[in-house]
Design an enzyme around this catalytic site. Structure first.
Site, mmCIF file in Angstrom:
data_model
loop_
_atom_site.group_PDB
_atom_site.id
_atom_site.type_symbol
_atom_site.label_atom_id
_atom_site.label_comp_id
_atom_site.label_asym_id
_atom_site.label_seq_id
_atom_site.Cartn_x
_atom_site.Cartn_y
_atom_site.Cartn_z
ATOM 1 N N ASP A 34 45.017 50.104 52.649
ATOM 2 C CA ASP A 34 45.612 49.529 51.627
ATOM 3 C C ASP A 34 46.913 51.037 51.416
ATOM 4 O OD1 ASP A 34 43.444 48.223 50.599
ATOM 5 O OD2 ASP A 34 44.608 47.450 51.031
ATOM 6 N N GLU A 190 49.627 40.807 45.679
ATOM 7 C CA GLU A 190 49.032 42.303 45.500
ATOM 8 C C GLU A 190 49.597 42.904 46.211
ATOM 9 O OE1 GLU A 190 46.193 41.115 49.158
ATOM 10 O OE2 GLU A 190 45.177 41.450 47.087
HETATM 11 C C1 6LW Z 1 43.396 45.496 48.171
HETATM 12 C C2 6LW Z 1 44.454 43.998 48.049
HETATM 13 C C3 6LW Z 1 43.696 43.931 49.736
HETATM 14 O O1 6LW Z 1 42.499 45.668 46.954
HETATM 15 O O2 6LW Z 1 42.931 43.632 50.388
HETATM 16 O O3 6LW Z 1 44.640 43.959 51.299
HETATM 17 C C4 6LW Z 1 42.234 44.617 49.002
HETATM 18 N N1 6LW Z 1 45.143 43.413 50.527
HETATM 19 O O4 6LW Z 1 45.392 44.757 48.016
HETATM 20 C C5 6LW Z 1 40.711 45.443 49.648
HETATM 21 O O5 6LW Z 1 41.759 46.002 51.234
#
Ligand code: 6LW
Length: 528
Positions: A34, A190
């Protein structure tokens, strides 16, 4: 004429030196997922998530986006980072780093205590402020300042990306949230970031979930709160297609973009190296990758041509400015721990000393074990390559009966391989290799030996970990104890968001503890 020829060659030489060719991905190996990046002057600063590990949120510095050195952590005080009882892969999720008017901001979520917050600092190496909590329930937060001088909290939600005005001084919500874009239909929209460019607001997100279907998509609008138009050639990054199917690197997604001082654009994002293009599993966790971005004025960003990357990147770079190589041997002759060392949750500090015995790390045994969401006497560093040698010298004279100490390969509380030394019922020095894989928990190998000092060695290779030991501080004849499959410590088997850590450990397995283990040296040599 002669002067013109010399001038011409000098010019060629400079340009050749300036725009150097190529780099190796990942640019930050081992579990560093991330990634979020910011450029201030000619310096780049990058943060990654750290979950249940303490200190929290490693921060890295670079002058060329290729060579990174860790300059500290953003959360180094218990007051900043409550992790008591945090589960494996709990704690700190994806962070964002931004800069405004001389102040750095790191925005993140403690999923095990407090939720969303941001920190500030004038020096990225710290100290960072205590958290300013933001009462919005989500993960993957970022902050965006619009021309109206207002501060907006940009974050994910079940329906998509939400934007809410907040008070940057208090974290208070100042108005309604607006659902602005749900992505192109992939799972888990996300990791939102907003970029202002050529009169547009570009909203970039991660979609597909953080496994093999991961991707980066983007949309744009003339207004921050939308409506947003999706990029006609989304996703702009993914290996979840025919182009990426035989790539060693998989799971690419969750990116952040940055413009370099020379005007060029770049993206950092996460991905992982499978053991082999046909062996779809990974043990190192999600790492930080870099790709060049071609972003024409008024157009859409194109990432490394086709939205995929390779380990060997044959593309022009910024002028490369490498840092001195990290030492592979730690003689524990410094009174403080290097940034590479991490504890599980908030450490019991009195259980560790680098000054009690010069040139030694003393770890006091604790009743807590690495099988539970506690703060065991365990300190670890990231495994950064599938092939490596790790070795330590352990003096266990001061360990009490039934206490053990040694080296561990730790993926999470249910999946780890423990190379531990103690004494058997007869009081004989004994080395054991414990295999903990969920409900499977057994001793794979056990041997007695002479003396109270032992050298422990773990050799990593893509498919197997080899465990061996040698009697005494100077012992050279290493005895092979056993080899264990790497697959069972993979994320595909054990789950979670982290990667394998190589740790030093001392425990009394729940009984009252009194003993101490002295680690006189630690070597970690990754083979690229
Ligand atoms: C992060 C979310 C994700 O907050 O996994 O890969 C979570 N995406 O964006 C934890 O890494």
């Amino acid at each position: 004429m002669k002067r013109l020829v010399i001038l011409f060659f000098a010019l060629c030489l400079c340009t050749a030196l300036a725009a150097q060719e190529g780099y190796r991905n990942p640019v930050i190996p081992g579990f560093n997922p991330d990634p979020s990046v910011v450029c201030v002057g000619g310096d780049f600063y990058l943060v990654t998530s750290s979950f249940e590990y303490f200190p929290g949120l490693p921060i890295y510095h670079s002058r060329d986006l290729v060579n990174w050195r860790q300059i500290g952590h953003c959360l180094t005080r218990d007051s900043q980072l409550p992790l008591q009882g945090a589960p494996s892969s709990g704690g700190l999720f994806a962070p964002s780093i931004r800069y405004r008017d001389g102040v750095f901001y790191v925005i993140c979520t403690n999923t095990s205590g407090g939720g969303n917050f941001f920190l500030t600092a004038t020096d990225p190496a710290g100290p960072w402020s205590d958290p300013v909590w933001v009462p919005i329930n989500s993960i993957d937060p970022d902050i965006f300042w619009d021309d109206d001088g207002k501060t907006y909290f940009v974050t994910q939600g079940d329906q998509g990306i939400r934007i809410t005005p907040i008070d940057i001084a208090t974290g208070a919500v100042l108005g309604p949230e607006t659902l602005v874009w749900g992505g192109i239909g992939g799972r888990y929209p996300e990791a939102p970031h907003v970029y202002r460019k050529d009169g547009f607001y570009y909203l970039m997100i991660g979609e597909g979930g953080t496994e093999y279907a991961h991707s980066v998509t983007i949309a744009r609008s003339r207004n921050l709160l939308g409506p947003y138009d999706s990029c006609p050639f989304n996703p702009i990054v993914t290996h979840c297609n025919r182009i990426g199917q035989s790539n060693l690197i998989q799971g690419t997604g969750h990116g952040d973009m940055v413009q370099a001082p020379d005007g060029s654009w770049w993206m950092v994002f996460l991905g992982y190296r499978t053991i082999h293009p046909t062996a779809y599993y990974h043990i190192l966790g999600r790492e930080t990758y870099l790709a060049p971005v071609d972003w024409p004025a008024g157009g859409w960003p194109q990432v490394n041509g086709n939205g995929t990357v390779d380990v060997v990147m044959k593309v022009p770079t910024l002028p490369l400015q490498p840092w001195p190589a990290e030492p592979t041997v730690n003689e524990f002759d410094s009174p403080t721990f290097g940034f590479e060392w991490q504890w599980l949750r908030n450490p019991v500090r009195e259980n560790y000393s680098l000054t009690e015995r010069r040139g030694s790390l003393r770890i006091s045994a604790s009743p807590s074990t690495i099988d539970e969401f506690a703060s065991p006497s365990f300190i670890s560093r990231r495994q950064t390559e599938n092939t490596f040698v790790a070795e330590t010298i352990l003096n266990f004279k001061s360990l009490a009966a039934a206490e053990q100490a040694g080296a561990v390969l730790y993926q999470n509380h249910t999946h780890h391989y423990d190379l531990l030394v103690g004494r058997n019922e007869a009081g004989e020095p004994t080395i054991k290799l414990r295999v903990k894989l969920g409900m499977i928990d057994y001793i794979a190998a056990e041997q007695t030996f002479k003396g109270e000092t032992v050298r422990l060695r773990i050799e990593g290779s893509p498919y197997a970990y080899n465990f061996s030991f040698a009697d005494g501080k100077k012992g050279e004849n290493f005895k092979h104890l056993a080899s264990l499959d790497t697959r069972y410590l993979s994320t595909e088997v054990s789950g979670g968001f982290t990667g394998v850590m190589i740790g030093l450990y001392a425990t009394s397995n729940g009984a009252p503890a009194s003993g101490k283990a002295y680690f006189d040296r630690f070597e970690y040599t990754p083979n690229l």
